[in-house]
Design an enzyme around this catalytic site. Structure first.
Site, short mmCIF file in Angstrom:
data_model
loop_
_atom_site.label_atom_id
_atom_site.label_comp_id
_atom_site.label_asym_id
_atom_site.label_seq_id
_atom_site.Cartn_x
_atom_site.Cartn_y
_atom_site.Cartn_z
CE LYS A 194 -38.49 -32.10 -46.26
NZ LYS A 194 -38.20 -32.92 -45.07
CD GLN A 215 -36.55 -31.77 -41.99
OE1 GLN A 215 -37.61 -31.88 -42.61
NE2 GLN A 215 -35.40 -32.23 -42.45
CG ASP A 254 -40.94 -37.67 -43.37
OD1 ASP A 254 -40.45 -37.44 -44.49
OD2 ASP A 254 -40.88 -36.87 -42.42
N1 GUN Z 1 -34.11 -35.27 -42.10
C1 GUN Z 1 -33.35 -35.64 -43.16
N2 GUN Z 1 -34.13 -36.15 -44.15
C2 GUN Z 1 -35.40 -36.10 -43.70
C3 GUN Z 1 -36.64 -36.49 -44.26
O1 GUN Z 1 -36.75 -37.00 -45.39
N3 GUN Z 1 -37.73 -36.28 -43.48
C4 GUN Z 1 -37.64 -35.75 -42.22
N4 GUN Z 1 -38.77 -35.61 -41.52
N5 GUN Z 1 -36.49 -35.39 -41.67
C5 GUN Z 1 -35.38 -35.56 -42.41
#
Ligand code: GUN
Length: 333
Positions: A71, A115, A138
């Site tokens: 990311k 995350q 998100d």
């Molecule tokens: N863990 C698995 N997929 C995601 C996501 O799209 N965003 C976040 N913040 N954590 C995750």
């Protein structure tokens, strides 16, 4: 740019059911990132705004570290400023909430990403609830989820949003289809079902307690699988010619499983295992799905790349909304 219609480019055998056409997440993710990069450049030139994403990771889960690194790298590619807050596994909920409060209060931070999963002992709901909904890139905050379920414009969770983009850009129609979502997670299954419903699909959600799963999934023209079980969805689950979107991301380390799942591709995958220690497989048995499905997202190279691209898009949206570049949320970039 619009992709060539999937229907035009799909190869078919004389039986009418061909080998599946692969839906290339890398190509679509690159398109989306190019569009985002242009918008970031415009914001910087016209308004001196550089969007900023703050990523928070707690503990040392190896997969999470890779996801967050990807990311941050994507931010660099499109011109978004980023900061990475990597906290030790011993971090308390209070400390994490304090960091989120400070990111909420900072005018230069547009998007906050925590995350998941968080280490045990920290309640994820409480942490998500603490994020300012205007910075919820998100799309996990209860306000965001509520808006989505009402069909109001909002931040759409990145994986389901990316899947809709992929289908649209390959001109695979959604309205009127029987769509089946396997998995009911907050991150993928539930928002995916909402989006498909908004696009006028007839939606069924399956989960671990669904009886005779195959009899339900076999009705689906569009099958989205996010259940976290390596290669589980096989030939018997797939309606011939269906579009199969595989959200799974599982690590395979042993030769026998690789041979079972990858068919003629097995030798290539065994090479990957010997180099890297593992290879990735989704929740769909790729060899079997390839024989039955009409369209299929590969793993890797499918949905995962789209998630990151859509996160970039949500970050730019957040920046525009907060900094008065746009008055209301909408689905456009
Ligand atoms: N863990 C698995 N997929 C995601 C996501 O799209 N965003 C976040 N913040 N954590 C995750």
């Amino acid at each position: 740019m619009i992709m060539q219609s999937a229907k035009d480019s799909r190869s078919e055998t004389t039986e009418g059911i061909g080998r599946a056409q692969l839906l290339d997440g890398a190509v679509i993710a690159a398109q989306i990132k190019r569009e985002v990069a242009l918008e970031v450049a415009r914001l910087r030139a016209d308004r001196e705004i550089q969007p900023c994403l703050a990523a928070v990771r707690v503990g040392d889960d190896a997969a999470s570290a890779v996801y967050v690194r990807n990311k941050i790298r994507a931010c660099e590619e499109v011109g978004i400023r980023s900061e990475h807050h990597a906290l030790p596994a011993s971090t308390s909920a209070t400390e994490l909430l304090k960091l989120i409060a400070s990111l909420n209060g900072r005018d230069d931070v547009d998007g906050i990403l925590v995350q998941l999963p968080l280490p045990g002992g920290i309640a994820e709901d409480q942490v998500i609830d603490a994020i300012d909904p205007l910075k919820d890139i998100d799309g996990f905050h209860p306000v965001t989820v509520g808006r989505l379920s009402m069909g109001m414009p909002t931040f759409v969770p990145c994986t389901p949003a990316g899947i809709i983009e992929l289908l649209d850009r390959y001109q695979i129609s959604i309205a009127g289809t029987n769509a089946c979502v396997v998995g009911r997670s907050q991150i993928v299954g539930r928002p995916m079902a909402q989006l498909l419903l908004q696009r006028d699909a007839t939606v069924t959600i399956c989960h671990s307690k669904t009886r005779d799963l195959a009899s339900v999934t076999r009705q689906a023209d569009l099958l989205v699988v996010a259940m976290g079980r390596p290669g589980f969805i096989g030939r018997e689950h797939i309606r011939p010619g269906a579009t199969v979107v595989d959200v799974g991301m599982n690590r395979i380390t042993d030769e026998a499983t690789a041979r079972l799942l990858f068919g003629t591709e097995a030798d290539k995958r065994l090479e990957v295992i010997s180099k890297r220690g593992y290879t990735l497989v989704g929740d769909v048995n790729p060899a079997e799905a390839f024989e039955v499905a009409g369209y299929l997202t590969p793993v890797p190279g499918g949905v995962g790349l789209l998630t990151v691209a859509m996160l970039m898009r949500n970050t730019v949206k957040a920046a525009k909304l907060r900094r008065g570049e746009r008055k209301v949320m909408s689905d456009e970039l």
